[in-house]
Design an enzyme around this catalytic site. Structure first.
Site, PDB file in Angstrom:
ATOM      1  N   GLU A   1       0.881  -1.166   0.000  1.00  0.00           N
ATOM      2  CA  GLU A   1       0.000   0.000   0.000  1.00  0.00           C
ATOM      3  C   GLU A   1       0.912   1.207   0.000  1.00  0.00           C
ATOM      4  O   GLU A   1       1.539   1.534   1.006  1.00  0.00           O
ATOM      5  CB  GLU A   1      -0.932  -0.017   1.213  1.00  0.00           C
ATOM      6  CG  GLU A   1      -2.090   0.950   1.108  1.00  0.00           C
ATOM      7  CD  GLU A   1      -1.796   2.308   1.718  1.00  0.00           C
ATOM      8  OE1 GLU A   1      -1.481   3.234   0.934  1.00  0.00           O
ATOM      9  OE2 GLU A   1      -1.878   2.445   2.938  1.00  0.00           O
TER      10      GLU A   1
ATOM     11  N   CYS B   1      -1.949   8.694   3.010  1.00  0.00           N
ATOM     12  CA  CYS B   1      -1.983   8.333   1.592  1.00  0.00           C
ATOM     13  C   CYS B   1      -3.348   8.602   0.991  1.00  0.00           C
ATOM     14  O   CYS B   1      -3.452   8.939  -0.192  1.00  0.00           O
ATOM     15  CB  CYS B   1      -1.616   6.856   1.417  1.00  0.00           C
ATOM     16  SG  CYS B   1       0.069   6.459   1.913  1.00  0.00           S
TER      17      CYS B   1
END
Length: 458
Positions: free
Chosen positions: A232, A266
């Site tokens: 990720e 993020c």
């Protein structure tokens, strides 16, 4: 980088930690390997009891944990408490659902494969290395650890070097809940030490949440060893606002989505793509709301924005903004690095972003928003997809046809309609393109580190 807690609000060293030696790392790998031999034999009910006990400990210690998070990485204290509570919730989520998620299936017509029965089963893989970031020092780890342990795997954590206290808290949490000794161990090692651990034959897989370069490095090592990875990585999430949107709600959500965690997530919305019919109104309201945010001591209840977590992160963010302004971007608010102690950067709104500016292509990890004008949905999609990232996204519209076009057209791992990107235990989470591979959370997350075995019987 030293393994140390440094208060980002002041820049002062709190405590430095000694890295584990190679011998200590080997002992921890061996401990995790032995724990796997024991853990895989336990049943789901036993693991669930241990996981709930660990979740209870985290809930009981939420104030202590929140203080630790805020001290090490600088997020406002209320957000640190929320992170700890969310982590405990995810632990209970997997305690309750792991068995159902990992129940195999029987082929309805086994004669089609010349068998009396044909089934599938999920089995744990073994020791998994987790390389985790500082921005959510408890949540990022728990969303891997809870499903991994409930599946019967064991974990090794290489946490970011600026959150060693969080790493050591997690090192003990699951064993305190009842998991076998060695089930989850933290490694206090620099980034350069990851390759040695990942190449150890007792370590069978890896997961990383972090930067794209770090992800590429881990993926390359794991690939050479033929080991499974979940990555990720970064994101530069688009937030599209169309004329039919509820503008007041869109603006309020845009502010929260850009500045949560001091803008260091993020899945923070970073690029705000606004239809020309509502562009001026959005920019005016968005700028006013961003300007009203209070920056300061993250332990103060009145603070909206705390410091960035690292001095290097502050330098990187300031360089991106300076580059954009030097090449013609306009700072509607903010846009300059303040003087004084601590690693603070003001809430900033930039317009007039062009492809020659670094901010057009690079992820801004801090409270800096860029706003783009689009003439229609097609242009909004073109801008949204003109990035190497593809983590999440948001679409604001009340037009059903427009919604369908935008949801289908955005190239990302998730789309949130009239809302803000958030990771939920109930939904799979992950990206495409340079934002990573694989999925965390939900049923997909726990299955990532399992062997899906087919069983054929004559």
């Amino acid at each position: 980088m030293a393994i140390a807690s440094i208060n980002p609000a002041t820049g002062e060293l709190v405590r430095e930690f000694t890295a584990h030696t190679d011998a200590e790392v080997d002992e921890r790998i061996a401990s995790a390997h032995q724990a796997f031999a024991d853990l895989q034999k336990t049943d789901f009910a036993t693991r669930a009891r241990w996981m709930r006990a660990a979740a209870d400990l985290l809930d009981d210690e939420v104030e202590q944990v929140a203080d630790m998070i805020t001290l090490e990485m600088g997020k406002p204290l209320a957000q640190a408490r929320a992170e700890a509570r969310k982590s405990a919730t995810a632990m209970r989520f997997y305690a309750e659902r792991a068995e159902a998620f990992l129940t195999g299936h029987a082929l309805e017509d086994p004669s089609a494969v010349n068998a009396s029965s044909a089934t599938t089963r999920y089995e744990p893989l073994g020791v998994v290395l987790a390389v985790m970031p500082w921005n959510y020092p408890i949540w990022q780890v728990v969303r891997f650890a809870a499903p991994a342990l409930m599946a019967g795997n064991t974990g090794l954590l290489k946490h970011a070097s600026n959150v060693p206290q969080a790493a050591l808290y997690l090192d003990a949490l699951f064993e305190r809940g009842g998991f076998p000794s060695g089930s989850f161990r933290s490694l206090l090692i620099p980034a350069a030490g990851v390759e040695r651990v990942l190449r150890d034959p007792r370590v069978v897989a890896a997961t990383l949440t972090g930067s794209e370069p770090a992800g590429r490095s881990v993926a390359a090592i794991a690939g050479s060893e033929v080991k499974h990875v979940v990555l990720e990585l970064g994101g530069s999430d688009p937030f599209i606002v169309m004329p039919s949107a509820d503008l007041d709600k869109a603006v309020a959500t845009a502010v929260t989505s850009r500045t949560t965690n001091n803008g260091q997530a993020c899945i923070n919305a970073k690029r705000f793509i606004v239809h020309t019919d509502v562009y001026d109104a959005f920019v005016a309201a968005f700028t006013t709301a961003m300007a009203a945010l209070v920056s300061g001591d993250p332990t103060d209840a009145g603070t909206d924005i705390g410091p960035l977590a690292t001095s290097s992160g502050l330098d990187d963010l300031a360089e991106l903004v300076d580059d954009a302004i030097a090449k013609g971007a306009t700072a509607e608010v903010g846009g300059s690095r303040p003087s004084g102690a601590g690693w603070f950067y003001p809430p900033t709104v930039l317009t007039g972003i062009q492809p020659q500016m670094r901010l057009y292509a690079e992820e801004a990890f801090g409270p800096v928003a860029t706003v783009y004008r689009a003439d229609d949905a097609a242009e909004a999609l073109r801008i949204a997809n003109d990035t190497t990232f593809g983590l999440s996204s948001a679409v604001w519209t009340q037009d059903a046809a427009e919604e369908s076009e935008l949801v289908a057209g955005i190239r990302a791992g998730a789309v949130f309609v009239n809302g803000m990107s958030i990771s939920y235990p109930e939904l799979p989470f992950g990206g495409i393109k340079d934002s990573g591979v694989g999925r965390e959370l939900s049923a997909e997350g726990i299955r990532e580190f399992c062997n899906l075995k087919s069983v054929w019987k004559a």
